[in-house]
Structure formats: structure tokens, C-alpha cells
Enzyme design. Structure first.
Site: not given
Ligand code: S3P
Length: 459
Positions: A44, A144, A189, A191, A341, A414
Site C-alpha cells: 500500500s 473486478r 474500501s 481504495q 487481505d 494470497r
Molecule cells: C488496499 C486496500 C484494500 C486491500 C488492498 C490494498 C490499499 O482494498 O485489499 O490489497 O492499498 O488501499 P479495499 O480498499 O478495496 O478493501
């Protein structure tokens, strides 16, 4: 200095996903795992360091960058958008940024390979700059959902042409005159939160994300260190994250500590393998990422955090892990974002625990690199573990894995690593049908594990 395009890693999407090219691996019962290791840098933070560096003024230096396919694809995308991205030694990268609003249309498609974080955050970064970019990814990423990001970004004035069902490939037309947005996250989320905040960077006025359930906060933390005008307040139990746009970011020096989501694999490996005693050094312990450690400790795991310190604006420690007798627990849904994760590897730990482990609040697992709930459950079952599941929960009946099964990994790193860990303590070896996708997040995984005493080899 090396140019990014000549960098040694292939993009995953250029890898044909046919059975002939697959690289099956097996893992068999191992003696005690012993030693001190480091795992690669946090994924991240690595994506974010490259992206924020690309729109900052000056030269950002990143140490400990995760040099895995997902992150390398982000580096290539930043270069294609106009930043200068160079590597000058293992894990040390330089990014010369173009300033807020300085990104330009790439000449070719941006290929994000297997990475949801890469494409979704990059969409946010591009959304409020008048450029046109086509984003593509591999077969897993192309399945996705992208609507969770295109919907809020459209409110800034960004336009998208997407494949059926709001999926990749998609073409983004950045907004010429972006308008600020206030957006309440409909799913937990990081993201989606990050995409909206990044669109706010080049939008005049204040963009606000309201987050009812806290998710990983690396975007907020790292943007603050880059000098963004960002504030976080709590109202009625929700986090309100406000960013004032059109403030230049200043280049930074970023040290990326080890990824707790990668450390999870050797950690569980040591817990389930008789006689093991290992130390995993320099692991990032941001409180929005520590749900697995908390859960394993509740299960009776002997995990001691040693040498606690600060690095790169985050809490960091060495994890001292010894083989432990685990017992089944209930993992509450509120904890899901802090270990989202880690459920595949937790399910493996649960299969060696005494009693039943119940995990709740798992709906987001359905839209990861694979449908992880289904992939984990079938991997457990082919290795002789009894499970029950629903739309958003999973129960694992522990007692030890007979093993002997071949797990279908569905292009999911994973799933592959989790079931290779399972084989270290199963009666008969376990096999994964394809180990290639491990390179998206954890290059050198098998070698590192075998160095501790594991027995993973081509099947
Ligand atoms: C991440 C957010 C997570 C995680 C991903 C990395 C990030 O996803 O599963 O491996 O770096 O912001 P979501 O925010 O969609 O849950």
C-alpha cells in the site's frame, strides 16, 4: 540508473494465463522453521509513494520500495503520465514529479496487471486533470468492479467509457473544470477513499470523504507528510477526511517498512510448524492493519512485538513468533477492514486450531483478486478440512489438515501463498496449481520460506 521499462519484472497481464504455462508448486511437512528474516516493503505504501511522488514538486526518494509486479506497473504508469521514475539499487527509487495538475495523456494503454490498488488510485490521481488514458489489466483485474470508483469520480466531472458492467478496459477523460465532492463511502474500501481524495488534489475547494467504518489510512498519513492540506475529524462515529485542492505537494524521502500482509505468511507458518522460532524484522504496524495479529493472539499465538519504533511515519516492530497451540475463535465483522487481505492465511491457521473459527463481515472478499471466500473454502475442502459458509461468513473446523489436495489459485497470489503454508504441517503435501502470481506482491517468497526450513518445490 535503470529505466523502469527495462526493469526485470514482466507485467502480469502480458503473461498468458493458460494451464501449460502455469507453475505448480508443492509444499510438504517441514522441520522447525528457524531464523531472522525481512519481508518486502509494504505494498500500500509503495503504490502511494510512487503516485504522490509523481505529482509532487521535486525529487522523491523511496527506500525499501516493494519491487513486485503490482508496484512496478504503477511505476510504469507514473512514467507514462509524465513523471521521471528511476531505480538506483535494490529498493531505492527516485521520482521526479510534475506538480499538481501536471500529468499528461499517456501515449499507450496503462497496464495495471493484477492490481486493484494500482488502477483505482491512479484513476483518482488522473480524474481532475484534463487528460485521456485507457486503463487495462489482466483477466483477474478485468473481472473486478470499477463502478465503485467511477461513480464518485464522475461527480468531479470525469467521464468514463468502460467495458460491460463498469469493468476494465476503461478510458478515462479527466475533468477540465473539476468540482469538489463530498462522498460517503458505501463500502469499507481504502481504495475508493483514496481515489476520491486523490481526485481532490487538483480540484479547487474542499473535497470530503466520510468514512463510517475506518479503513487503512496510508493515503491520509502520506499526503500529510507530502504537505497536502488535509484534515481528519470524527463526527457521530464517522471519520470525515477533508482535502483542500490545488496545494502543491513537496517531494519527500520515504522509508517503506516491511508489509504486515506479507509477514502474515511466515508468521502463520511458524505458528503451525512444530518447534518453530522465528523473528520477522521491521514490520509496519499501522493500527488499521493489525487485525490478524490481534486475532492470532486471541487464538493463543505466541507473537511478541520487539524493538518497537517509528519509521516512515508508521509504528514498526520486529515480530518474534513461536510455534503455538491455537484455539478457534469468532472474528467479528468490525475487524474485517484491518485484516481484509489476511483471511486466506487466517483460514489456514484456523484449520490447525482446536475447535471452530468463525469469520464474519467477509463480503468484500468476493471482489478481491479472486472470489477469495469461495477460493479459500474450496482449498480447505480439497485438503480435508470441514467448512461452512454463507454470503459473507466462513466457519473452519480445525484439528489439523490431512492435505493431499491441489488448490486452484485463480490468479490470486494470497491463495497460492496461504496453501503453500498449509502444506508445512499437513499429513500429505499440498499443491497449488499456479505459483506465478506470487510475484505480484512477494518476490522471493519460496526462497525465503525454504531458507527458514520450509520444503516448497516445483510439483
Ligand atoms: C488496499 C486496500 C484494500 C486491500 C488492498 C490494498 C490499499 O482494498 O485489499 O490489497 O492499498 O488501499 P479495499 O480498499 O478495496 O478493501
Amino acid at each position: 540508473m535503470y529505466e523502469v521499462p527495462q526493469f526485470q519484472f514482466r507485467t502480469v497481464s502480458s503473461m498468458p494465463h493458460d494451464a501449460e504455462k502455469a507453475a505448480p508448486l508443492l509444499s510438504r511437512k517441514a522441520g522447525p522453521l528457524k531464523g531472522r528474516i525481512r519481508v518486502p516493503g509494504d505494498k500500500s505504501m509503495s503504490h502511494r509513494a510512487l503516485m504522490f511522488g509523481a505529482v509532487a514538486r521535486g525529487e522523491t526518494v523511496i527506500e525499501g520500495l516493494l519491487e513486485a509486479e503490482d508496484v512496478v506497473n504503477t511505476g510504469k504508469a507514473m512514467k507514462a503520465l509524465g513523471a521521471t521514475v528511476d531505480r538506483d539499487g535494490s529498493g531505492r527509487w527516485h521520482v521526479k514529479g510534475v506538480g499538481i495538475g501536471g500529468l499528461s495523456s499517456p501515449r499507450a494503454d496503462l497496464d495495471f496487471g493484477n492490481s486493484g490498488t494500482g488502477v483505482r488510485l491512479a484513476m483518482g490521481l488522473m480524474a481532475s486533470t484534463p487528460l485521456v488514458a485507457r486503463c487495462v489489466g489482466d483477466a483477474s483485474l478485468s473481472r473486478r468492479p470499477m463502478g465503485r470508483v467511477t461513480r464518485p469520480l464522475a461527480q468531479f466531472g470525469t467521464r468514463f467509457e468502460t467495458a460491460e458492467g463498469d469493468r476494465l478496459p476503461l478510458t478515462l477523460h479527466g475533468a477540465k473544470n473539476p468540482v469538489p465532492v463530498t462522498y460517503t463511502l458505501p463500502v469499507a474500501s481504502a481504495q475508493v477513499k483514496s481515489a476520491v481524495l486523490l481526485a481532490g488534489l487538483n480540484t479547487p475547494g474542499v473535497t470530503t470523504v466520510i468514512e463510517p467504518v475506518p479503513t487503512r489510512d496510508h493515503t491520509e498519513r502520506m499526503l500529510t507528510s507530502f504537505g497536502a492540506s488535509i484534515s481528519v475529524t470524527e463526527k457521530d462515529g464517522a471519520r470525515h477526511i477533508a482535502i483542500e485542492g490545488r496545494h502543491e505537494l513537496k517531494a519527500q524521502h520515504i522509508d517503506v517498512p516491511g508489509d504486515p500482509s506479507s509477514a502474515a505468511f511466515p508468521m502463520v507458518a511458524a505458528l503451525i510448524t512444530e518447534g518453530s522460532d522465528i523473528v520477522i524484522e521491521n514490520i509496519m504496524l499501522n493500527p488499521t492493519r493489525t487485525g490478524l495479529i490481534q486475532t492470532l493472539q486471541e487464538m493463543g499465538a505466541d507473537i511478541v512485538l520487539e524493538n518497537r519504533r517509528q519509521a516512515g511515519g508508521e509504528d514498526v516492530a520486529d515480530l518474534h513468533v513461536r510455534h503455538s497451540r491455537l484455539k478457534g475463535v469468532r472474528v467479528p465483522q468490525e475487524r474485517a477492514p484491518s485484516m481484509i487481505d489476511e483471511y486466506p492465511i487466517l483460514a489456514v491457521a484456523a484449520s490447525y486450531a482446536e475447535g471452530t473459527t468463525r469469520m464474519e463481515g467477509l463480503e468484500e472478499l468476493r471482489v478481491k483478486e479472486s472470489d477469495r471466500l469461495a477460493a479459500v473454502e474450496s482449498g480447505l475442502q480439497v485438503n480435508g478440512i470441514i467448512t461452512h459458509s454463507g454470503r459473507d461468513w466462513l466457519e473452519v473446523h480445525g484439528g489439523g489438515a490431512p492435505g493431499g489436495g491441489t488448490v486452484v489459485t485463480h490468479m490470486d497470489h494470497r491463495i497460492a501463498m496461504s496453501f503453500l503454508v498449509m502444506g508445512l504441517a499437513s499429513r500429505i503435501h499440498t499443491t497449488v496449481d499456479d505459483s506465478r502470481f506470487i510475484a505480484t506482491s512477494f518476490p522471493g517468497f519460496t526462497e525465503l520460506m525454504n531458507g527458514l526450513g520450509a520444503r516448497m518445490q516445483p510439483a
